[in-house]
Design an enzyme around this catalytic site. Structure first.
Site, PDB file in Angstrom:
ATOM      1  CD  GLU A 136      -2.828   1.059   2.458  1.00 27.06           C
ATOM      2  OE1 GLU A 136      -3.635   2.000   2.617  1.00 27.06           O
ATOM      3  OE2 GLU A 136      -2.716   0.094   3.248  1.00 27.06           O
ATOM      4  NE  ARG A 152       4.600  -7.845  11.402  1.00 23.96           N
ATOM      5  CZ  ARG A 152       3.914  -6.715  11.288  1.00 23.96           C
ATOM      6  NH1 ARG A 152       2.609  -6.703  11.470  1.00 23.96           N
ATOM      7  NH2 ARG A 152       4.552  -5.589  10.988  1.00 23.96           N
ATOM      8  CE  LYS A 155       3.487   0.628   5.005  1.00 24.83           C
ATOM      9  NZ  LYS A 155       2.735   0.672   3.727  1.00 24.83           N
TER      10      LYS A 155
END
Length: 559
Positions: free
Chosen positions: A40, A269, A279
């Site tokens: 994104e 992850r 983020k």
């Protein structure tokens, strides 16, 4: 695809994703492997993304398939072209090439809309006017099932008209959403009639003002994969439950309900010690001015690590070392630092820099004479050649390399009445020292043995210590930025206030000197400053000599 040639390919470790791909190819479920990296564009990529990049592009390379770079640009309120361009740069810098042109979820907005219409026509989606608080109430909890929305049984014809009005901008933001009609009693919260579309009056960096409704990630992602022919859709474990939405949507859309449709697979992850990967937290560090920006060398962003001197080869090696699994864990910072040390030890030219300088005067060396000596560019690689260094009556050494009185027999640096060798030069002996009014050393006076250039003293005496130096008249003033871990605790994301555990010593600035050959040092090119660590010239330094420490020569945190 990677810039590495097939001749450089190495044996890859087996993992569960490779086993799945091997089985799919053997069973002829797929004839080609197609993966994708779908960031994104709402921030800069970090090292966790590097793991995903290496996985997706690496698999495509190893199986002679293709990997798409696709921007998940379905939330224009948080996205920008700055982030789009930074992502392209980071992927290319890591050494990978995407198949064809970069792709965007926004390329498929018309098809997404048609898919939503199909679900409405089938009675599988409806426009819901519950507000946010009511939606939470109707959703239920992990212990209690949800309740059906009062708008759930609206007819397909009416829902089509309402959805058209959403598209035409006739409803306010937050007034209504399009939801899938799945199961409000599902034990999986994500399956309780998830939102597919919402109203957003935002200018989009690709589509302009054409749309005022935007699809949710879960809706757009699986359809984008299907449109592009992705075979193995790889994502991290937090999307494990969402795989049920992924499968449900493709099973109920006629164009994509096929045996070879994409399937989602989850892996753990990357969680790296002494940093944050969220983020939201990274944005806060930047927006609150706690770091210089997204490319601050203390940040875990790819651009920050690049500015600090990390290499693509080191990050790819790190991804190989940590591997792929389905178990979340915390990765030690030492593993990352070992990757960069191993890479730079092989390729970094050697040089000398004095980071905390003190002047040395060689009293028995001729005044005004400057001697040119030869030193290896790399002591283990003769093919890298020689470099010129200088020697004269005045030198700089590091303040930490001198003590007035040697503390014990093991001390191997300069002291009064004690000898030490200067790297690639002569043996010197401390004679006396001057101090200022505070008692701090200002100048060390020494003598040198002119018969010890490149050889031991003729009388057989042993000189064990070796220290580095820079000749004073040719030395170039330089700034050194000593970077360390950004946080003082291994898992700052777990702290109530993660900013409270920022490391106040994560950046220490020193003023010193370097060899004259570094005047033309390239930005981002690594050098080993002997006995100091690996450094690179800052890529924002312009004409100034500013060097960022990439990593120390050894791990001091684990001791």
């Amino acid at each position: 695809m990677s810039k590495q040639g097939k001749s450089e390919a190495v044996e890859r470790p087996v993992n569960f994703i490779r086993n799945i791909i091997n089985d799919d190819l053997a069973n002829h479920k797929h004839t080609e492997v197609c993966t994708r990296f779908p960031p994104e564009p709402n921030g800069y990529l970090h090292i966790g993304h590097a793991k995903s990049i290496c996985l997706n592009f690496g698999l495509a390379e190893d199986y002679n398939g293709r990997c798409n770079l696709r921007f998940d640009d379905t939330n224009p309120a948080k996205e920008s072209l700055e982030y789009v361009e930074s992502i392209k740069r980071d992927v290319a810098w890591l050494g990978f090439h995407w198949a064809g042109e970069p792709k965007y979820s926004s390329n498929y907005f018309d098809q997404f809309y048609d898919c939503a219409v199909e679900l409405i026509q089938k009675g599988l989606a409806y426009v819901c006017f519950l507000n946010a608080e009511e939606t939470r109430e109707y959703r239920g909890s992990l212990k209690e099932p949800g309740k059906n929305s009062p708008y759930r049984d609206t007819s397909p014809e009416e829902n089509l008209a309402l959805f058209e009005k959403m598209k035409n901008g006739e409803f306010k933001e937050g007034e209504c959403v399009l939801r899938a009609k799945i199961d409000m009693a599902s034990s999986f919260m994500c399956m309780r009639d998830p939102t597919l579309y919402r109203v957003r009056f935002e200018h989009h960096h690709q589509t302009g003002d054409k749309w005022c409704i935007y699809p949710m990630y879960d809706f757009a992602h699986c359809i984008s994969d299907a449109i592009e022919g992705v075979t193995h859709s790889l994502c991290t474990l937090e999307f494990q439950d969402n795989r049920r939405i992924y499968d449900w949507l493709l099973e109920h859309l006629d164009a994509f309900n096929k045996p070879d449709r994409p399937h989602q697979y989850e892996f753990s992850r990357l969680n790296l010690e002494y940093t944050v990967m969220s983020k939201r937290m990274l944005h806060k560090l930047v927006n609150d001015g706690l770091v210089e920006g997204w490319d601050d060398p203390r940040m875990p962003t790819i651009s920050g690590m690049r500015r600090r001197g990390y290499t693509p080869a080191a990050l790819r090696d790190f991804a190989e070392r940590i591997g792929i699994s389905k178990v979340d864990s915390m990765t030690e910072m030492g593993i990352l630092e070992a990757s960069i040390r191993d890479d730079l030890n092989r390729v970094a030219p050697r040089s000398m820099a004095v980071i905390d300088p003190i002047k040395v005067i060689i009293e028995n060396y001729p005044q005004g004479q400057v001697e040119t000596l030869q030193a290896p560019v790399h002591p283990q690689n003769e093919a890298m050649g020689k470099r010129e260094i200088h020697f004269s009556r005045e030198l700089y050494i590091d303040r930490a390399d001198f003590m007035e009185v040697a503390p014990n027999g093991k001390y191997q640096r300069l002291a009064l009445d004690k000898e030490v060798r200067l790297r690639n030069a002569y043996v010197i002996k401390g004679v006396r020292v001057e101090t200022d009014e505070n008692g701090d050393y200002t100048t060390i006076y020494c003598t040198y043995d002119p018969e010890t250039l490149g050889k031991n003293p003729a009388d057989g005496r042993k000189v064990k210590g070796v220290i580095h130096f820079v000749e004073a008249t040719q030395a170039l003033p330089a700034e050194f930025r000593i970077y360390d871990r950004l946080f003082t605790v291994p898992n700052p994301a777990k702290e109530a206030d993660f900013e409270s555990v920022l490391n106040p010593d994560s950046l220490v600035v020193k003023q010193g000197f370097v060899e004259p050959g570094l005047l033309t040092a390239e930005a981002e090119k690594a050098y080993q400053f002997e006995r100091e660590g690996y450094f690179c010239r800052d890529n924002r330094s312009g004409d100034a000599l500013i060097f960022n420490r990439t990593v120390a020569l050894r791990d001091t945190w684990s001791q």
